[in-house]
Motif scaffolding. Structure first.
Motif, PDB file in Angstrom:
ATOM      1  N   ARG A 407       0.866  -1.111  -0.105  1.00 56.59           N
ATOM      2  CA  ARG A 407      -0.013  -0.045   0.080  1.00 56.59           C
ATOM      3  C   ARG A 407       0.991   1.305   0.063  1.00 56.59           C
ATOM      4  NH1 ARG A 407      -3.967   2.239  -2.108  1.00 56.59           N
ATOM      5  NH2 ARG A 407      -5.448   3.597  -1.110  1.00 56.59           N
ATOM      6  N   SER A 408       2.037   1.225   0.573  1.00 55.07           N
ATOM      7  CA  SER A 408       2.956   2.551   0.611  1.00 55.07           C
ATOM      8  C   SER A 408       3.394   2.721  -0.738  1.00 55.07           C
ATOM      9  CB  SER A 408       3.982   2.146   1.455  1.00 55.07           C
ATOM     10  OG  SER A 408       3.760   1.924   2.826  1.00 55.07           O
ATOM     11  N   LEU A 409       3.585   1.621  -1.601  1.00 58.40           N
ATOM     12  CA  LEU A 409       4.125   1.664  -2.762  1.00 58.40           C
ATOM     13  C   LEU A 409       3.029   2.422  -3.690  1.00 58.40           C
ATOM     14  CD1 LEU A 409       6.012  -1.486  -3.320  1.00 58.40           C
ATOM     15  CD2 LEU A 409       7.258   0.869  -3.294  1.00 58.40           C
ATOM     16  N   GLU A 410       1.645   2.159  -3.485  1.00 59.90           N
ATOM     17  CA  GLU A 410       0.569   2.652  -4.273  1.00 59.90           C
ATOM     18  C   GLU A 410       0.459   4.339  -3.877  1.00 59.90           C
ATOM     19  OE1 GLU A 410      -2.560   0.116  -3.379  1.00 59.90           O
ATOM     20  OE2 GLU A 410      -1.748  -1.755  -4.422  1.00 59.90           O
ATOM     21  N   THR A 411       0.490   4.405  -2.724  1.00 58.58           N
ATOM     22  CA  THR A 411       0.010   5.696  -2.181  1.00 58.58           C
ATOM     23  C   THR A 411       1.181   6.792  -2.062  1.00 58.58           C
ATOM     24  OG1 THR A 411       0.238   5.011   0.285  1.00 58.58           O
ATOM     25  CG2 THR A 411      -1.951   4.858  -0.803  1.00 58.58           C
ATOM     26  N   GLY A 412       2.321   6.373  -2.009  1.00 59.97           N
ATOM     27  CA  GLY A 412       3.804   7.131  -1.403  1.00 59.97           C
ATOM     28  C   GLY A 412       3.876   7.600  -0.162  1.00 59.97           C
ATOM     29  N   VAL A 413       3.167   6.763   0.601  1.00 57.82           N
ATOM     30  CA  VAL A 413       3.111   7.038   1.943  1.00 57.82           C
ATOM     31  C   VAL A 413       4.000   5.980   2.588  1.00 57.82           C
ATOM     32  CG1 VAL A 413       1.791   7.504   4.173  1.00 57.82           C
ATOM     33  CG2 VAL A 413       0.818   8.393   1.975  1.00 57.82           C
ATOM     34  N   PRO A 414       5.078   6.248   3.220  1.00 56.47           N
ATOM     35  CA  PRO A 414       6.041   4.991   3.624  1.00 56.47           C
ATOM     36  C   PRO A 414       5.569   4.863   5.263  1.00 56.47           C
ATOM     37  CG  PRO A 414       7.394   7.135   3.296  1.00 56.47           C
ATOM     38  CD  PRO A 414       5.923   7.430   2.912  1.00 56.47           C
ATOM     39  N   VAL A 415       6.296   3.690   5.647  1.00 54.40           N
ATOM     40  CA  VAL A 415       6.150   3.488   7.087  1.00 54.40           C
ATOM     41  C   VAL A 415       7.579   3.837   7.642  1.00 54.40           C
ATOM     42  CG1 VAL A 415       5.640   1.954   8.902  1.00 54.40           C
ATOM     43  CG2 VAL A 415       4.237   1.775   6.880  1.00 54.40           C
ATOM     44  N   ALA A 416       7.675   4.641   8.731  1.00 49.25           N
ATOM     45  CA  ALA A 416       8.827   4.961   9.455  1.00 49.25           C
ATOM     46  C   ALA A 416       8.689   4.711  10.962  1.00 49.25           C
ATOM     47  CB  ALA A 416       9.175   6.567   9.096  1.00 49.25           C
ATOM     48  N   THR A 417       9.911   5.031  11.700  1.00 45.60           N
ATOM     49  CA  THR A 417       9.895   4.750  13.109  1.00 45.60           C
ATOM     50  C   THR A 417      10.293   6.089  13.744  1.00 45.60           C
ATOM     51  OG1 THR A 417      12.173   4.070  13.505  1.00 45.60           O
ATOM     52  CG2 THR A 417      10.625   2.395  12.724  1.00 45.60           C
ATOM     53  N   LEU A 418      10.145   6.208  15.073  1.00 52.09           N
ATOM     54  CA  LEU A 418      10.437   7.475  15.848  1.00 52.09           C
ATOM     55  C   LEU A 418      11.924   7.835  15.819  1.00 52.09           C
ATOM     56  CD1 LEU A 418       8.472   6.758  19.126  1.00 52.09           C
ATOM     57  CD2 LEU A 418       8.008   8.540  17.434  1.00 52.09           C
ATOM     58  N   GLN A 419      12.754   6.807  15.423  1.00 44.99           N
ATOM     59  CA  GLN A 419      14.201   6.923  15.237  1.00 44.99           C
ATOM     60  C   GLN A 419      14.481   7.843  13.815  1.00 44.99           C
ATOM     61  OE1 GLN A 419      12.737   4.121  16.440  1.00 44.99           O
ATOM     62  NE2 GLN A 419      13.956   3.500  18.025  1.00 44.99           N
ATOM     63  N   ASP A 420      13.519   7.608  12.932  1.00 45.02           N
ATOM     64  CA  ASP A 420      13.703   8.282  11.554  1.00 45.02           C
ATOM     65  C   ASP A 420      13.295   9.800  11.707  1.00 45.02           C
ATOM     66  OD1 ASP A 420      14.555   5.743  10.648  1.00 45.02           O
ATOM     67  OD2 ASP A 420      12.546   5.141  10.428  1.00 45.02           O
ATOM     68  N   LEU A 421      12.955  10.416  12.531  1.00 47.85           N
ATOM     69  CA  LEU A 421      12.154  11.687  12.540  1.00 47.85           C
ATOM     70  C   LEU A 421      13.175  12.518  12.398  1.00 47.85           C
ATOM     71  CD1 LEU A 421       9.944  11.629  15.873  1.00 47.85           C
ATOM     72  CD2 LEU A 421       9.227  11.745  13.594  1.00 47.85           C
ATOM     73  N   ASP A 422      14.584  12.744  12.687  1.00 50.25           N
ATOM     74  CA  ASP A 422      15.527  13.657  12.250  1.00 50.25           C
ATOM     75  C   ASP A 422      15.422  13.357  10.916  1.00 50.25           C
ATOM     76  OD1 ASP A 422      15.984  14.289  14.611  1.00 50.25           O
ATOM     77  OD2 ASP A 422      17.617  13.162  15.244  1.00 50.25           O
ATOM     78  N   LEU A 423      15.471  12.299  10.048  1.00 54.15           N
ATOM     79  CA  LEU A 423      15.496  12.122   8.502  1.00 54.15           C
ATOM     80  C   LEU A 423      14.573  12.829   7.933  1.00 54.15           C
ATOM     81  CD1 LEU A 423      17.219  11.010   6.225  1.00 54.15           C
ATOM     82  CD2 LEU A 423      16.175   8.945   6.730  1.00 54.15           C
ATOM     83  N   ILE A 424      13.260  12.517   8.489  1.00 51.50           N
ATOM     84  CA  ILE A 424      12.141  13.013   7.767  1.00 51.50           C
ATOM     85  C   ILE A 424      12.203  14.634   7.897  1.00 51.50           C
ATOM     86  CG2 ILE A 424       9.590  13.270   8.144  1.00 51.50           C
ATOM     87  CD1 ILE A 424       9.688  10.347   9.220  1.00 51.50           C
ATOM     88  N   GLN A 433      12.603   6.885  -0.335  1.00 57.28           N
ATOM     89  CA  GLN A 433      13.417   5.994  -1.032  1.00 57.28           C
ATOM     90  C   GLN A 433      14.475   5.099   0.236  1.00 57.28           C
ATOM     91  OE1 GLN A 433      13.336   5.020  -4.146  1.00 57.28           O
ATOM     92  NE2 GLN A 433      15.203   3.616  -4.023  1.00 57.28           N
ATOM     93  N   ILE A 434      14.841   5.934   0.970  1.00 57.70           N
ATOM     94  CA  ILE A 434      15.677   5.180   2.124  1.00 57.70           C
ATOM     95  C   ILE A 434      14.943   4.157   2.718  1.00 57.70           C
ATOM     96  CG2 ILE A 434      16.725   5.771   4.229  1.00 57.70           C
ATOM     97  CD1 ILE A 434      17.774   8.499   3.147  1.00 57.70           C
ATOM     98  N   PHE A 435      13.458   4.576   3.090  1.00 59.30           N
ATOM     99  CA  PHE A 435      12.777   3.713   3.996  1.00 59.30           C
ATOM    100  C   PHE A 435      12.517   2.295   3.069  1.00 59.30           C
ATOM    101  CE2 PHE A 435      11.301   7.580   6.233  1.00 59.30           C
ATOM    102  CZ  PHE A 435      12.518   7.783   7.232  1.00 59.30           C
ATOM    103  N   LYS A 436      12.251   2.510   1.884  1.00 57.20           N
ATOM    104  CA  LYS A 436      11.952   1.550   1.033  1.00 57.20           C
ATOM    105  C   LYS A 436      13.184   0.480   0.876  1.00 57.20           C
ATOM    106  CE  LYS A 436      11.570   2.171  -3.602  1.00 57.20           C
ATOM    107  NZ  LYS A 436      11.222   2.552  -4.958  1.00 57.20           N
ATOM    108  N   GLU A 437      14.197   1.090   0.454  1.00 56.17           N
ATOM    109  CA  GLU A 437      15.526   0.203   0.346  1.00 56.17           C
ATOM    110  C   GLU A 437      15.637  -0.443   1.755  1.00 56.17           C
ATOM    111  OE1 GLU A 437      18.621   2.341  -1.024  1.00 56.17           O
ATOM    112  OE2 GLU A 437      17.762   2.719  -2.785  1.00 56.17           O
ATOM    113  N   ARG A 438      15.409   0.286   2.833  1.00 54.43           N
ATOM    114  CA  ARG A 438      15.749  -0.308   4.195  1.00 54.43           C
ATOM    115  C   ARG A 438      14.663  -1.780   4.204  1.00 54.43           C
ATOM    116  NH1 ARG A 438      14.579   3.313   9.096  1.00 54.43           N
ATOM    117  NH2 ARG A 438      12.620   2.918   8.467  1.00 54.43           N
ATOM    118  N   ALA A 439      13.414  -1.437   3.976  1.00 56.81           N
ATOM    119  CA  ALA A 439      12.459  -2.562   3.923  1.00 56.81           C
ATOM    120  C   ALA A 439      12.676  -3.924   3.091  1.00 56.81           C
ATOM    121  CB  ALA A 439      11.218  -2.218   3.641  1.00 56.81           C
ATOM    122  N   GLY A 440      13.904  -3.807   2.291  1.00 51.76           N
ATOM    123  CA  GLY A 440      14.334  -4.712   1.377  1.00 51.76           C
ATOM    124  C   GLY A 440      13.576  -4.663  -0.120  1.00 51.76           C
TER     125      GLY A 440
END
Length: 471
Positions: A407-424, A433-440
């Motif tokens: 669903r994230s790929l369809e909508t462009g809304v990725p799943v991230a974590t609290l540790q990713d807030l600085d990156l966001i 793109q970073i989150f997508k590659e991290r997920a495999g």
């Protein structure tokens, strides 16, 4: 979806087979003690393989170690529950070591697979087909969901063991009417000291005849847990697997050993030292225990964690110059956004999700349903902001799997974590793109299915097939 009568008949036949196993003719307390020793032995074997993998940088040995540890924990926990339910109060007959090892490695592990499939079938997660003549249960898992299923599953097998959640629970949080978070943590600190003192032997290894010896780990032991200080006794009660809990049908709620890692045998309570040290080092399982013990009270205080997540977002976004607005409301139709931030010419929408660490496909399904709801909600409200607005679903530890990333790929809304807030906050455009590659998810979609798995259980063959049910 209702599980068919034919499937339930097969399940009932398997349950009867479990109940009739010869091992349960032995005395309950003796079987429980021997199962605890088998648990210890299996974990020690896994730790030896982990040590070998680390010493020789052997990925195959690491995979074997993971499998041994997981199968030992799953198999022993089911056998402990069955022993409470089916073993004899008194008996002179003793099951052989071979019978108990088979119980743990075959019936216990295979039964967990069956339970997971049955629960998942009730929400259309899988379809189960019965061949009663040949005694085969085939579980069709539905095939490729995101285009990257196999890559994500392979990646998760390597990384999830070391990924912690960020529960954002303070000591003062009254997670149940019986105990607060601070008391829970105090209990584990107290028990860890006892477990460490019980371990008196160290296993050494060397990479070759001329290499120096290296300390691998303290050998785990089964030890008796003493009575804790009075204000911590309720916690120990909630963490102990007992006859009463099994008779109250709670055995179906206790899906993993982390839910009840202590075991009452006779009038005493026992534990595995290495299990205690592992659970004492993280907060990941505290919330699971709270939900099992007192779901009503847990729900009352869950809002505290969500507000702390909002505060974390505010700190990260303000530090990067964003105008931060929590609990932002839209009208006509009404919608609430957990976090809205603006920094010309960009709008940023964040939906927050506090999760429990899941331990079965059923629990993963419920977690994913909540996350998918967050993705869909965010995708919908993004259309009401300026062109180019970006949205994220931020959790307290979950990075997404094949189902949510479809669903994230369809909508462009990725799943991230609290540790990713600085990156966001620093680069929301590059974060996807970073989150997508991290997920495999890398390169072109991979059509390779997850390999077929099968096992034997009380005269039945159970198959898990990563394809849709044939027409």
């Amino acid at each position: 979806m209702v599980v068919s009568e034919r499937v339930r008949a097969a399940e009932s036949d398997i349950d009867d087979g479990i109940r009739r196993l010869p091992a349960w003719n032995g005395r309950r307390t003796a079987i429980l003690r021997r199962l605890m020793n088998l648990w210890r032995d299996g974990l020690e074997l896994a730790y030896i393989r982990f040590g070998h993998a680390s010493m020789f940088q052997n990925n195959e040995s690491f995979g074997v170690a993971v499998a041994i540890e997981q199968h030992t924990n799953i198999g022993v926990f089911w056998c402990l529950k069955w022993a409470f339910e089916y073993a004899q109060t008194s008996s002179r007959w003793k099951p052989t070591d071979e019978q108990l090892v088979k119980l743990v490695s075959s019936e216990g592990v295979a039964y967990q697979m069956l339970v997971d499939a049955l629960k998942f079938a009730t929400v259309d997660g899988v379809e189960i087909v019965v061949d009663p003549d040949n005694r085969i249960l085939t579980v069709y898992e539905g095939g490729n969901v995101s285009g990257y299923d196999h890559a994500i599953v392979a990646r998760d097998h390597k990384s999830l063991l070391f990924h912690k959640q960020c529960p954002l629970v303070e000591d003062s949080d009254q997670l149940t009417k019986r105990w607060a978070a601070g008391e829970y943590r105090e209990y584990w600190r107290w028990l860890r000291r006892i477990a460490e003192a019980a371990e008196t032997e160290t296993l050494l290894a060397q990479a070759g005849p001329l290499a120096p010896r290296q300390e691998m780990f303290k050998r785990p032991v089964v030890f008796r847990v003493p009575d804790p200080p009075a204000h911590l006794r309720k916690i120990q009660e909630d963490l102990t697997l007992t006859q009463q809990k099994i008779e109250s049908r709670m055995k179906w709620k206790l899906s993993q050993y982390e839910d009840c890692p202590l075991v009452q045998i006779g009038s005493n309570t026992y534990a595995i030292s290495s299990v205690v040290k592992t659970l004492a080092s993280v907060d990941d399982y505290m919330l699971r225990v709270a939900v099992l013990v007192d779901c009503e009270q847990y729900n009352k205080v869950s809002g505290l964690r969500e507000e702390r997540m909002v505060a974390r977002c505010g700190s990260a976004l303000r530090a990067m110059g964003w105008n931060f607005q929590p609990h932002f409301h839209l009208s006509d139709p009404e919608r609430e956004i957990d976090v809205y931030a603006a920094k010309d010419p960009r709008d940023l929408v964040i939906q927050l999700k506090s999760t429990l660490r899941p331990h079965s496909p059923w629990e993963v399904y419920k977690r994913n349903a909540d996350v998918l709801d967050g993705i869909n909600h965010t995708a919908e409200v993004l259309l009401r902001f300026r062109e180019g607005a970006l949205g994220f679903v931020v959790t307290d530890g979950y990075e997404g799997d094949y189902a949510t990333w479809a669903r994230s790929l369809e909508t462009g809304v990725p799943v991230a974590t609290l540790q990713d807030l600085d990156l966001i906050a620093g680069s929301p455009e590059g974060a996807f793109q970073i989150f997508k590659e991290r997920a495999g998810i890398k390169g072109r979609p991979v059509s390779e299915p997850v390999p077929e798995r099968d096992t034997e259980l009380c005269g039945w063959r159970v198959r898990l097939v990563d394809t849709p049910k044939p027409a």
